[in-house]
Design an enzyme around this catalytic site. Sequence first.
Site, PDB file in Angstrom:
ATOM      1  N   LYS A  77       0.842  -1.192   0.000  1.00  0.00           N
ATOM      2  CA  LYS A  77       0.000   0.000   0.000  1.00  0.00           C
ATOM      3  C   LYS A  77       0.881   1.247   0.000  1.00  0.00           C
ATOM      4  O   LYS A  77       1.914   1.292   0.675  1.00  0.00           O
ATOM      5  CB  LYS A  77      -0.924  -0.016   1.222  1.00  0.00           C
ATOM      6  CG  LYS A  77      -1.986   1.083   1.223  1.00  0.00           C
ATOM      7  CD  LYS A  77      -2.914   0.934   2.428  1.00  0.00           C
ATOM      8  CE  LYS A  77      -3.972   2.027   2.472  1.00  0.00           C
ATOM      9  NZ  LYS A  77      -4.874   1.882   3.640  1.00  0.00           N
ATOM     10  N   SER A 153      -9.710   2.064   2.810  1.00  0.00           N
ATOM     11  CA  SER A 153      -8.816   2.778   1.932  1.00  0.00           C
ATOM     12  C   SER A 153      -7.835   1.871   1.197  1.00  0.00           C
ATOM     13  O   SER A 153      -7.184   2.284   0.243  1.00  0.00           O
ATOM     14  CB  SER A 153      -8.028   3.820   2.741  1.00  0.00           C
ATOM     15  OG  SER A 153      -7.213   3.180   3.727  1.00  0.00           O
ATOM     16  N   SER A 177     -10.122  -0.482   7.026  1.00  0.00           N
ATOM     17  CA  SER A 177      -9.556  -0.295   5.689  1.00  0.00           C
ATOM     18  C   SER A 177      -8.844  -1.492   5.097  1.00  0.00           C
ATOM     19  O   SER A 177      -8.426  -1.455   3.954  1.00  0.00           O
ATOM     20  CB  SER A 177      -8.610   0.911   5.686  1.00  0.00           C
ATOM     21  OG  SER A 177      -9.322   2.108   5.858  1.00  0.00           O
TER      22      SER A 177
END
Length: 490
Positions: A77, A153, A177
């Site tokens: 990420k 996210s 997330s």
Amino acid sequence: MSLFDYTLRELQEKLHNKEISVTDLVEESYQRIEAVDGEVKAFLTLNKEQALKQAEELDAARGTDSAALFGLPIGVKDNIVTKGLRTTCASQFLDNFTDPLYEATVVEKLADAKSVTIGKLNMDEFAMGSSNENSSYYATRNPWNTDYVPGGSSGGSAASVAAGEVFFSLGSDTGGSIRQPAAFCGVVGLKPTYGRVSRFGLVAFASSLDQIGPITRTVEDNAYLLEAISGHDKMDATSADVEVPKFTDALTGDVKGLKIGVPKEYLSEGVAPEVKEAVMSALRKYEELGATWEEVSLPHSKYAVATYYLLASSEASANLARFDGVRYGVRTQNAETMLDMFKRSRSEGFGDEVKRRIMLGTFALSSGYYDAYYKKAQQVRTLIKNDFEKVLEDYDVIIGPTTPTPAFKVGEIVDDPLTMYANDILTIPVNLAGVPGISVPCGFSSDGLPIGLQIIGKHFDETTVYRTAHAFEKATDFHKQRPSLGGAQS
């Protein structure tokens, strides 16, 4: 059959027997990205030259290394710092942060485990969002149907695994997330106990809530990845000095005598009927496996969303104060004074959602409002944590849906922040309490979209969470389903 359809253990056996090479795996990853990422848009930055070079080196060393993750491609990420590899947090503010000078602890651990970083994954800007539509670059799409969001996210992290672009990925979870996009994309995502995994090198959103965790195709692979990235880190003051168990030893498939608590608040109004039915079907499966379940209550969970957005936004307003255009990041070219430079750099660099949360947090922390909002939210957080601890005194795990609905369409609620915030209502309490939670696939909607089952455990008891998740996975085949990009399940 893609190489990525095999389990970690199967790939390691193939590597050991020299049926395949690390270069084969890395090349297949990039070929898949080239084939489908135009639709999925999971990646922001690729690491192709360095990854292929590393693959050659690992192939030369093969036979002398037995690390569980040896040679396996992984995506990271884009809010996890990678030395020498662009790290943007999907924000224009960090668009030019192309050469970070240090490595996040989890990335160092992955390097020690000899995995290969394929690239950096798209996300909601500074991890603020539930749909990946808040990325300042482009929205990631759900591989099961590209008209739908992948969640957020960590949407890029979940979508890349579901689309078969990487073998597994790392995400971060502040209010759901990891688990929410894992549920939307039909993969396995774990938020570890707060402190289990070092946060050093994770660009902070809300420091008391953020936690890095693994996203994989199967529970077993997830356990292997958590073993690799867990452990105490002197560079992180919140890192817990606790033993890291061999999580894979717990994957026996045996849950006889397991006691499950099912919160009535998690199956109440607002949860879609098909989600509720998928969860009830999962509970019936656990009964067949010898477990028992009873309805319980987490009475303060109804305050979780309000509590979370006050606390998370307050911490965000403090953490993001460092982004001023002076030390790193994009600096405005239109400033006339120093103060004007601060203001314009932040105005031009941050997106609407980031600004919204900074403003909310700054208000909650301001003189005259601190006691009424921030302090009160901290008190309610303690009540929520106590609810979990009380239930988990009598039950081994808590089970419910990961999300109240399957994935929603791109653009459907992006302009309605309150509805978007409510989408995390079932995952947020877990972060406030600091306990571990995992999402595993447990069904499909009438539109062919995945549904996630959330399993929550006691502090630092990921072992029981994994055992519970693995038993369900072993007794079902939801995790074996694969998306056909642009359509329903295949």
